[in-house]
Design a protein around this motif. Structure first.
Motif, PDB file in Angstrom:
ATOM      1  N   CYS A   1     -40.056 -10.048 -55.968  1.00 44.89           N
ATOM      2  CA  CYS A   1     -39.337 -11.008 -55.782  1.00 44.89           C
ATOM      3  C   CYS A   1     -38.042 -10.799 -55.152  1.00 44.89           C
ATOM      4  N   THR A   2     -37.310 -12.003 -54.584  1.00 45.71           N
ATOM      5  CA  THR A   2     -36.054 -11.679 -53.940  1.00 45.71           C
ATOM      6  C   THR A   2     -35.170 -12.811 -54.416  1.00 45.71           C
ATOM      7  N   ASP A   3     -35.402 -13.149 -55.792  1.00 47.90           N
ATOM      8  CA  ASP A   3     -34.291 -14.324 -56.274  1.00 47.90           C
ATOM      9  C   ASP A   3     -33.235 -13.567 -57.068  1.00 47.90           C
ATOM     10  N   ARG A   4     -33.166 -12.237 -57.131  1.00 54.30           N
ATOM     11  CA  ARG A   4     -32.114 -11.427 -57.858  1.00 54.30           C
ATOM     12  C   ARG A   4     -31.677 -10.067 -57.047  1.00 54.30           C
ATOM     13  N   PRO A   5     -30.459  -9.525 -57.426  1.00 58.09           N
ATOM     14  CA  PRO A   5     -29.948  -8.675 -56.701  1.00 58.09           C
ATOM     15  C   PRO A   5     -31.040  -7.265 -56.659  1.00 58.09           C
ATOM     16  N   ARG A   6     -30.791  -6.469 -55.691  1.00 60.80           N
ATOM     17  CA  ARG A   6     -31.376  -5.181 -55.662  1.00 60.80           C
ATOM     18  C   ARG A   6     -30.676  -4.255 -56.462  1.00 60.80           C
ATOM     19  N   SER A   7     -31.380  -3.352 -57.427  1.00 64.10           N
ATOM     20  CA  SER A   7     -30.475  -2.503 -58.446  1.00 64.10           C
ATOM     21  C   SER A   7     -30.733  -0.924 -58.014  1.00 64.10           C
ATOM     22  N   TYR A   8     -30.395  -0.105 -58.911  1.00 59.59           N
ATOM     23  CA  TYR A   8     -30.507   1.292 -58.469  1.00 59.59           C
ATOM     24  C   TYR A   8     -31.824   1.718 -58.555  1.00 59.59           C
ATOM     25  N   GLN A   9     -32.823   0.971 -59.294  1.00 62.31           N
ATOM     26  CA  GLN A   9     -34.177   1.200 -59.144  1.00 62.31           C
ATOM     27  C   GLN A   9     -34.675   1.292 -57.867  1.00 62.31           C
ATOM     28  N   TRP A  10     -34.272   0.253 -57.035  1.00 62.00           N
ATOM     29  CA  TRP A  10     -34.458  -0.087 -55.744  1.00 62.00           C
ATOM     30  C   TRP A  10     -34.394   1.011 -54.908  1.00 62.00           C
ATOM     31  N   CYS A  11     -33.052   1.412 -55.080  1.00 60.50           N
ATOM     32  CA  CYS A  11     -32.445   2.709 -54.477  1.00 60.50           C
ATOM     33  C   CYS A  11     -33.501   3.899 -54.413  1.00 60.50           C
ATOM     34  N   ILE A  12     -34.022   3.975 -55.737  1.00 59.79           N
ATOM     35  CA  ILE A  12     -34.689   5.221 -56.161  1.00 59.79           C
ATOM     36  C   ILE A  12     -36.057   5.119 -55.328  1.00 59.79           C
ATOM     37  N   ARG A  13     -36.647   4.189 -55.381  1.00 52.47           N
ATOM     38  CA  ARG A  13     -38.186   3.776 -54.962  1.00 52.47           C
ATOM     39  C   ARG A  13     -37.785   3.771 -53.299  1.00 52.47           C
ATOM     40  N   GLU A  14     -36.643   3.228 -52.634  1.00 56.31           N
ATOM     41  CA  GLU A  14     -36.502   3.438 -51.212  1.00 56.31           C
ATOM     42  C   GLU A  14     -36.367   4.820 -50.912  1.00 56.31           C
ATOM     43  N   ALA A  15     -35.522   5.591 -51.786  1.00 56.28           N
ATOM     44  CA  ALA A  15     -35.401   7.008 -51.276  1.00 56.28           C
ATOM     45  C   ALA A  15     -36.695   7.905 -51.456  1.00 56.28           C
ATOM     46  N   LEU A  16     -37.715   7.574 -52.162  1.00 58.18           N
ATOM     47  CA  LEU A  16     -38.935   8.158 -52.270  1.00 58.18           C
ATOM     48  C   LEU A  16     -39.938   7.752 -51.481  1.00 58.18           C
ATOM     49  N   GLY A  17     -39.702   6.288 -50.806  1.00 63.12           N
ATOM     50  CA  GLY A  17     -40.836   5.763 -50.335  1.00 63.12           C
ATOM     51  C   GLY A  17     -41.325   4.561 -50.993  1.00 63.12           C
ATOM     52  N   GLN A  18     -41.680   3.496 -50.153  1.00 64.58           N
ATOM     53  CA  GLN A  18     -42.125   2.334 -50.948  1.00 64.58           C
ATOM     54  C   GLN A  18     -43.427   2.474 -51.528  1.00 64.58           C
ATOM     55  N   ASP A  19     -44.234   3.513 -51.283  1.00 59.91           N
ATOM     56  CA  ASP A  19     -45.216   3.560 -51.852  1.00 59.91           C
ATOM     57  C   ASP A  19     -45.270   4.075 -53.153  1.00 59.91           C
ATOM     58  N   THR A  20     -43.944   4.468 -53.649  1.00 60.09           N
ATOM     59  CA  THR A  20     -43.747   5.307 -54.774  1.00 60.09           C
ATOM     60  C   THR A  20     -44.338   4.288 -55.982  1.00 60.09           C
ATOM     61  N   THR A  21     -44.978   4.808 -57.023  1.00 58.20           N
ATOM     62  CA  THR A  21     -45.150   4.087 -58.168  1.00 58.20           C
ATOM     63  C   THR A  21     -44.040   4.537 -59.104  1.00 58.20           C
ATOM     64  N   LEU A  22     -43.343   3.333 -59.820  1.00 56.53           N
ATOM     65  CA  LEU A  22     -42.226   3.570 -60.855  1.00 56.53           C
ATOM     66  C   LEU A  22     -43.120   3.371 -62.078  1.00 56.53           C
ATOM     67  N   ASN A  23     -43.197   4.341 -63.062  1.00 56.17           N
ATOM     68  CA  ASN A  23     -43.763   4.175 -64.476  1.00 56.17           C
ATOM     69  C   ASN A  23     -42.591   4.056 -65.624  1.00 56.17           C
ATOM     70  N   TYR A  24     -42.710   3.429 -66.329  1.00 58.28           N
ATOM     71  CA  TYR A  24     -41.626   2.934 -67.221  1.00 58.28           C
ATOM     72  C   TYR A  24     -42.189   3.078 -68.671  1.00 58.28           C
ATOM     73  N   LEU A  25     -41.499   3.785 -69.668  1.00 61.27           N
ATOM     74  CA  LEU A  25     -41.852   3.570 -70.875  1.00 61.27           C
ATOM     75  C   LEU A  25     -41.289   2.273 -71.476  1.00 61.27           C
ATOM     76  N   GLU A  26     -42.318   1.719 -72.494  1.00 68.91           N
ATOM     77  CA  GLU A  26     -41.981   0.266 -72.692  1.00 68.91           C
ATOM     78  C   GLU A  26     -41.090   0.134 -74.023  1.00 68.91           C
ATOM     79  N   HIS A  27     -40.742   1.377 -74.532  1.00 70.78           N
ATOM     80  CA  HIS A  27     -39.473   1.267 -75.520  1.00 70.78           C
ATOM     81  C   HIS A  27     -38.662   1.978 -75.543  1.00 70.78           C
ATOM     82  N   ALA A  28     -37.450   1.836 -76.242  1.00 70.52           N
ATOM     83  CA  ALA A  28     -36.344   2.982 -76.111  1.00 70.52           C
ATOM     84  C   ALA A  28     -37.046   4.530 -76.485  1.00 70.52           C
ATOM     85  N   PRO A  29     -36.775   5.109 -75.698  1.00 67.20           N
ATOM     86  CA  PRO A  29     -37.194   6.501 -75.623  1.00 67.20           C
ATOM     87  C   PRO A  29     -36.822   7.319 -77.097  1.00 67.20           C
ATOM     88  N   HIS A  30     -35.670   7.091 -77.510  1.00 62.30           N
ATOM     89  CA  HIS A  30     -35.123   7.709 -78.754  1.00 62.30           C
ATOM     90  C   HIS A  30     -35.911   7.256 -79.773  1.00 62.30           C
TER      91      HIS A  30
END
Length: 331
Positions: free
Chosen positions: A21-50
């Motif tokens: 979606c393009t209705d919100r600003p790009r974040s540092y996560q966008w920077c990271i994916r662009e840095a590694l390549g647009q085919d990069t898979t970003l995997n997130y943990l769904e809860h606070a790690p601690h």
């Protein structure tokens, strides 16, 4: 395919990145994916790690598979058992350090062991970098300052003339009592924008004058951009904290060409030049109110806003910072 494991909760920015979606600003996560390549898979943990046990961590990591890179955050309430992750990591371990623990020996030792396992320690303010080097000299060579990014294509100066109100954006770590004092002294209205219920509750308990102070809750990014574009000035009474507070609001305002009047702190000095791209506020609340009044009458607001926009485009735009993130993951 590159695989990046983000050891932090998936937020709205991440969901937006995944759906394109393009209705919100790009974040540092966008920077990271662009840095590694647009085919990069970003995997997130769904809860606070601690909140995870070590066994739960390993289970989560196995569901992701062999992560090529690992990025996680260390903050005041966010501690990650990095050593548990290294067995499935086949790349760089990069730690984004928001802040360091204070007055807690056990917690400090835990953070030290985690940071020692990292290939690179990223800080968004040089003050935190200095603290790292002073506390643990053997980690100093791992520290890299990477500015916090802002989407200068989304947050842009407006075409219409500025209106006669002062904007105070942001959630936590703002001096809300100062905002009430400011609203009582200014001849123009103050607009306070927040997503944090506790901030809104403070003003309701305070019994603020609704003719002088307007509190807006949960505005959209497009509405926020319009508020920046039309504000006479942006005031950021950021309270000094152990993590870099106020950066998002400061950079958004600068990108929109706003004259920023910001409390001087350990974070803001990395991003603005006093008297050139912003005006620092200091002293007591009443002294800071006087400094805001003087700045509004100085005739320099347009000049400050133009320099702030230029500085963002040159140093802090997400497009400018992609190469810096790319270098962090290079072998």
């Amino acid at each position: 395919m590159p695989n990046l494991l983000m050891l932090e909760p998936r937020g709205d920015h991440a969901r937006c990145l995944e759906t394109g979606c393009t209705d919100r600003p790009r974040s540092y996560q966008w920077c990271i994916r662009e840095a590694l390549g647009q085919d990069t898979t970003l995997n997130y943990l769904e809860h606070a790690p601690h909140s995870f046990s070590p066994a739960k961590w390993i289970d989560n990591l196995r569901t992701v598979g062999s992560a090529r890179h690992l990025l996680f955050c260390v903050g005041p309430n966010l501690l990650v058992p990095a050593s548990k992750c290294l067995g499935v990591l086949h790349g760089r371990l990069v730690v984004l350090v928001w802040s360091l623990p204070q007055h807690n020996w056990v917690r400090e030792k835990l953070v030290q062991s985690q940071l020692s396992a990292a290939d690179r320690l990223v800080v968004n303010d040089t003050g935190t970098g200095r603290q790292l080097g002073e506390r643990w000299p053997d980690l100093a060579e791992k520290v890299t300052f990477v500015p916090y990014p802002v989407d200068s294509r989304f947050f842009v100066p407006g075409q219409d003339s500025r209106q006669d109100y002062v904007l105070v954006p942001g959630d936590m770590d703002r001096d809300n009592e100062f905002v009430c004092n400011l609203a009582e002294e200014l001849s123009c209205p103050v607009v306070r924008v927040t997503r944090e219920p506790r901030v809104r509750q403070f003003y309701e308990r305070r019994g603020y004058d609704r003719k002088r102070l307007t509190v807006l809750f949960r505005v959209s990014f497009h509405e926020l951009r319009t508020l920046y574009q039309q504000a006479r000035a942006v005031v950021l009474p950021v309270m000094n904290h152990r993590h870099p507070a106020g950066l998002t609001s400061l950079l958004e305002a600068m990108a929109c060409g706003c004259a920023c009047l910001v409390a001087s702190g350990k974070t803001t000095t990395d991003y603005v030049q006093d008297g050139k791209s912003a005006i620092f506020l200091s002293g007591t609340r009443q002294e800071m109110v006087g400094q805001v009044l003087a700045a509004l009458d100085s005739g320099r607001l347009n000049e400050l806003g133009a320099e702030a926009r230029r500085r963002v485009e040159e140093l802090f735009s997400v497009d400018v910072l992609v190469p810096q993130w790319r270098r962090l993951f290079e072998f």
